[in-house]
Each structure stands twice: as structure tokens, then as C-alpha cells.
Write a protein that holds these residues in place. Structure first.
Motif, PDB file in Angstrom:
ATOM      1  N   VAL A 118       0.847  -1.196   0.000  1.00 35.37           N
ATOM      2  CA  VAL A 118       0.000   0.000   0.000  1.00 35.37           C
ATOM      3  C   VAL A 118       0.884   1.249   0.000  1.00 35.37           C
ATOM      4  CG1 VAL A 118      -1.633   1.336   1.375  1.00 35.37           C
ATOM      5  CG2 VAL A 118      -2.003  -1.106   1.052  1.00 35.37           C
ATOM      6  N   GLU A 119       1.971   1.205   0.756  1.00 42.75           N
ATOM      7  CA  GLU A 119       2.894   2.344   0.814  1.00 42.75           C
ATOM      8  C   GLU A 119       3.462   2.660  -0.576  1.00 42.75           C
ATOM      9  OE1 GLU A 119       7.065   2.298   2.749  1.00 42.75           O
ATOM     10  OE2 GLU A 119       5.638   2.785   4.353  1.00 42.75           O
ATOM     11  N   GLN A 120       3.852   1.621  -1.314  1.00 42.58           N
ATOM     12  CA  GLN A 120       4.372   1.819  -2.668  1.00 42.58           C
ATOM     13  C   GLN A 120       3.270   2.305  -3.611  1.00 42.58           C
ATOM     14  OE1 GLN A 120       5.745  -2.164  -3.279  1.00 42.58           O
ATOM     15  NE2 GLN A 120       7.886  -1.649  -2.840  1.00 42.58           N
ATOM     16  N   ALA A 121       2.071   1.754  -3.460  1.00 41.42           N
ATOM     17  CA  ALA A 121       0.958   2.115  -4.339  1.00 41.42           C
ATOM     18  C   ALA A 121       0.607   3.593  -4.218  1.00 41.42           C
ATOM     19  CB  ALA A 121      -0.259   1.254  -4.015  1.00 41.42           C
ATOM     20  N   LYS A 122       0.656   4.127  -3.016  1.00 40.70           N
ATOM     21  CA  LYS A 122       0.314   5.538  -2.806  1.00 40.70           C
ATOM     22  C   LYS A 122       1.299   6.475  -3.501  1.00 40.70           C
ATOM     23  CE  LYS A 122      -2.233   5.048   1.512  1.00 40.70           C
ATOM     24  NZ  LYS A 122      -2.248   5.343   2.953  1.00 40.70           N
ATOM     25  N   GLU A 123       2.518   6.008  -3.767  1.00 44.62           N
ATOM     26  CA  GLU A 123       3.528   6.829  -4.420  1.00 44.62           C
ATOM     27  C   GLU A 123       3.468   6.743  -5.945  1.00 44.62           C
ATOM     28  OE1 GLU A 123       7.249   5.584  -2.794  1.00 44.62           O
ATOM     29  OE2 GLU A 123       6.682   6.148  -0.764  1.00 44.62           O
ATOM     30  N   MET A 124       2.659   5.844  -6.497  1.00 44.08           N
ATOM     31  CA  MET A 124       2.563   5.667  -7.945  1.00 44.08           C
ATOM     32  C   MET A 124       1.820   6.850  -8.566  1.00 44.08           C
ATOM     33  SD  MET A 124       4.007   2.693  -8.507  1.00 44.08           S
ATOM     34  CE  MET A 124       3.399   2.100 -10.051  1.00 44.08           C
ATOM     35  N   HIS A 125       1.897   6.964  -9.884  1.00 48.96           N
ATOM     36  CA  HIS A 125       1.230   8.055 -10.605  1.00 48.96           C
ATOM     37  C   HIS A 125      -0.255   7.727 -10.818  1.00 48.96           C
ATOM     38  CE1 HIS A 125       1.070   5.725 -14.379  1.00 48.96           C
ATOM     39  NE2 HIS A 125       2.235   5.251 -13.991  1.00 48.96           N
ATOM     40  N   ASP A 126      -1.034   8.737 -11.134  1.00 54.29           N
ATOM     41  CA  ASP A 126      -2.470   8.566 -11.390  1.00 54.29           C
ATOM     42  C   ASP A 126      -2.676   7.613 -12.574  1.00 54.29           C
ATOM     43  OD1 ASP A 126      -5.255   9.177 -11.034  1.00 54.29           O
ATOM     44  OD2 ASP A 126      -5.116  10.372 -12.872  1.00 54.29           O
ATOM     45  N   GLY A 127      -3.544   6.638 -12.394  1.00 55.36           N
ATOM     46  CA  GLY A 127      -3.855   5.681 -13.453  1.00 55.36           C
ATOM     47  C   GLY A 127      -2.951   4.463 -13.464  1.00 55.36           C
ATOM     48  N   ALA A 128      -1.987   4.380 -12.526  1.00 52.11           N
ATOM     49  CA  ALA A 128      -1.065   3.243 -12.473  1.00 52.11           C
ATOM     50  C   ALA A 128      -1.823   1.955 -12.149  1.00 52.11           C
ATOM     51  CB  ALA A 128       0.011   3.486 -11.424  1.00 52.11           C
ATOM     52  N   THR A 129      -1.370   0.850 -12.725  1.00 54.33           N
ATOM     53  CA  THR A 129      -1.953  -0.458 -12.431  1.00 54.33           C
ATOM     54  C   THR A 129      -1.423  -0.918 -11.080  1.00 54.33           C
ATOM     55  OG1 THR A 129      -2.103  -0.987 -14.764  1.00 54.33           O
ATOM     56  CG2 THR A 129      -2.173  -2.834 -13.227  1.00 54.33           C
ATOM     57  N   ILE A 130      -2.336  -1.308 -10.197  1.00 58.15           N
ATOM     58  CA  ILE A 130      -2.003  -1.668  -8.825  1.00 58.15           C
ATOM     59  C   ILE A 130      -2.367  -3.122  -8.572  1.00 58.15           C
ATOM     60  CG2 ILE A 130      -2.466  -1.145  -6.388  1.00 58.15           C
ATOM     61  CD1 ILE A 130      -1.138   1.166  -7.849  1.00 58.15           C
ATOM     62  N   SER A 131      -1.481  -3.853  -7.881  1.00 60.39           N
ATOM     63  CA  SER A 131      -1.727  -5.229  -7.459  1.00 60.39           C
ATOM     64  C   SER A 131      -1.316  -5.334  -5.998  1.00 60.39           C
ATOM     65  CB  SER A 131      -0.920  -6.196  -8.325  1.00 60.39           C
ATOM     66  OG  SER A 131      -1.144  -7.516  -7.905  1.00 60.39           O
ATOM     67  N   LEU A 132      -2.289  -5.569  -5.111  1.00 60.96           N
ATOM     68  CA  LEU A 132      -2.039  -5.591  -3.668  1.00 60.96           C
ATOM     69  C   LEU A 132      -2.514  -6.901  -3.052  1.00 60.96           C
ATOM     70  CD1 LEU A 132      -3.385  -2.017  -2.854  1.00 60.96           C
ATOM     71  CD2 LEU A 132      -0.989  -2.693  -2.970  1.00 60.96           C
ATOM     72  N   LYS A 140      -6.870  11.499  -8.375  1.00 63.01           N
ATOM     73  CA  LYS A 140      -7.672  12.710  -8.489  1.00 63.01           C
ATOM     74  C   LYS A 140      -8.606  12.843  -7.295  1.00 63.01           C
ATOM     75  CE  LYS A 140      -7.456  12.536 -13.464  1.00 63.01           C
ATOM     76  NZ  LYS A 140      -8.124  12.014 -14.634  1.00 63.01           N
ATOM     77  N   MET A 141      -8.936  11.710  -6.673  1.00 63.73           N
ATOM     78  CA  MET A 141      -9.785  11.719  -5.477  1.00 63.73           C
ATOM     79  C   MET A 141      -8.894  11.969  -4.260  1.00 63.73           C
ATOM     80  SD  MET A 141     -12.497   8.680  -6.256  1.00 63.73           S
ATOM     81  CE  MET A 141     -13.566   9.193  -4.938  1.00 63.73           C
ATOM     82  N   THR A 142      -9.459  12.579  -3.233  1.00 63.13           N
ATOM     83  CA  THR A 142      -8.715  12.838  -2.010  1.00 63.13           C
ATOM     84  C   THR A 142      -9.405  12.121  -0.865  1.00 63.13           C
ATOM     85  OG1 THR A 142      -8.141  15.004  -2.854  1.00 63.13           O
ATOM     86  CG2 THR A 142      -7.774  14.632  -0.527  1.00 63.13           C
ATOM     87  N   PRO A 143      -8.779  11.188  -0.196  1.00 65.25           N
ATOM     88  CA  PRO A 143      -7.463  10.601  -0.444  1.00 65.25           C
ATOM     89  C   PRO A 143      -7.498   9.696  -1.681  1.00 65.25           C
ATOM     90  CG  PRO A 143      -8.535   9.396   1.309  1.00 65.25           C
ATOM     91  CD  PRO A 143      -9.450  10.550   0.950  1.00 65.25           C
ATOM     92  N   PRO A 144      -6.331   9.310  -2.211  1.00 66.33           N
ATOM     93  CA  PRO A 144      -6.287   8.445  -3.395  1.00 66.33           C
ATOM     94  C   PRO A 144      -6.987   7.108  -3.136  1.00 66.33           C
ATOM     95  CG  PRO A 144      -4.106   9.307  -2.889  1.00 66.33           C
ATOM     96  CD  PRO A 144      -4.993   9.679  -1.749  1.00 66.33           C
ATOM     97  N   VAL A 145      -7.609   6.569  -4.175  1.00 67.14           N
ATOM     98  CA  VAL A 145      -8.304   5.283  -4.067  1.00 67.14           C
ATOM     99  C   VAL A 145      -7.837   4.346  -5.175  1.00 67.14           C
ATOM    100  CG1 VAL A 145     -10.372   6.299  -3.033  1.00 67.14           C
ATOM    101  CG2 VAL A 145     -10.273   5.972  -5.484  1.00 67.14           C
ATOM    102  N   VAL A 146      -8.060   3.053  -4.935  1.00 66.39           N
ATOM    103  CA  VAL A 146      -7.803   2.045  -5.957  1.00 66.39           C
ATOM    104  C   VAL A 146      -9.150   1.607  -6.502  1.00 66.39           C
ATOM    105  CG1 VAL A 146      -6.871  -0.238  -6.430  1.00 66.39           C
ATOM    106  CG2 VAL A 146      -5.692   1.264  -4.835  1.00 66.39           C
TER     107      VAL A 146
END
Length: 130
Positions: free
Chosen positions: A52-66, A117-123
Motif C-alpha cells: 500500500v505504501e508503494q501504491a500511494k507513491e505511484m502516478h495517477d492511473g497506475a496499475t495496482i496489485s495488492l 484525483k480523489m482525495t485521499p487516493p483510491v484504488v
């Protein structure tokens, strides 16, 4: 011969008619504490999964796998996801659950895209694997 197969075929179809397809997060047992989440060796899956820590640092629209736990549902399709490094808000449509139920103590994998774009960021989750 046709008569003996017909009742057997009907018996196989009846349980699917009784299946509960509600799905979603079932609030039962409490999730494990963050320091106790350790899903062990997963081979090549470890290379694709991030925290989650790494995911929050990614750019908008990045593909996330948690990989972690869904710990709370705030109504509708908004859920809170947690792993060893922290928590992040998720948006999981009912169709993604596909009738499966997830409890807070179930270790799951989620895949989706990061919406900064949402605050806080969401997946925005498009796939769940138990």
C-alpha cells in the motif's frame, strides 16, 4: 436409459438454484493486526505484488496489485483495504465480487488502477482473488 439420466441431471441443477449470490464483504471476525499479516512464499507472485505504501507513491492511473485484507465497508462500493504497510480506500463494484463473500480475516489479492484525483487516493478494483 434416457429416463435414468433425466433425474440425475435435475439433481445436479437444483443446488445451483439454491446458491446464495449476495457476495461482498461479510463483517465477521476481526482482521489480523498489521504486524501479523504474512502470507508466506508465493514464488513469482511476489514480483508483481506491491505494498500500500508503494501504491500511494505511484502516478495517477497506475496499475495496482495488492495483497492483504478488506477490513471495512463504508456502504455502497467503498471499502478499506489493509496490508502490512498501511491502509488505502478502494472502490469495488458488486460485480467484481462475482457472488463471492470476503471476510476481514481472508487474505485476498486485488488488482485495479490508482485514482489520485480523489482525495485521499483510491484504488478502483477490477479483479479480486481469494
Amino acid at each position: 436409459m434416457k429416463l435414468s439420466l433425466a433425474p440425475l441431471f435435475c439433481c445436479l441443477l437444483i443446488p445451483t438454484a439454491w446458491a446464495d449470490d449476495s457476495g461482498g464483504l461479510q463483517k465477521g471476525e476481526a482482521p489480523p493486526p498489521p504486524h501479523a499479516i504474512d502470507d508466506g512464499y508465493r514464488g513469482t507472485e511476489n514480483a508483481r505484488t506491491m505494498t500500500v505504501e508503494q501504491a500511494k507513491e505511484m502516478h495517477d492511473g497506475a496499475t495496482i496489485s495488492l495483497r492483504g485484507n478488506l477490513i471495512d465497508g463504508s456502504g455502497g462500493d467503498k471499502y478499506k483495504f489493509r496490508d502490512k504497510t498501511g491502509e488505502i480506500d478502494t472502490i469495488i463494484p458488486k460485480s467484481v465480487f462475482d457472488g463471492r463473500t470476503v471476510e476481514p480475516d481472508n487474505m485476498i489479492s486485488i488488482n485495479g488502477s490508482l485514482d489520485k484525483k480523489m482525495t485521499p487516493p483510491v484504488v478502483r478494483v477490477d479483479h479480486i482473488q481469494k
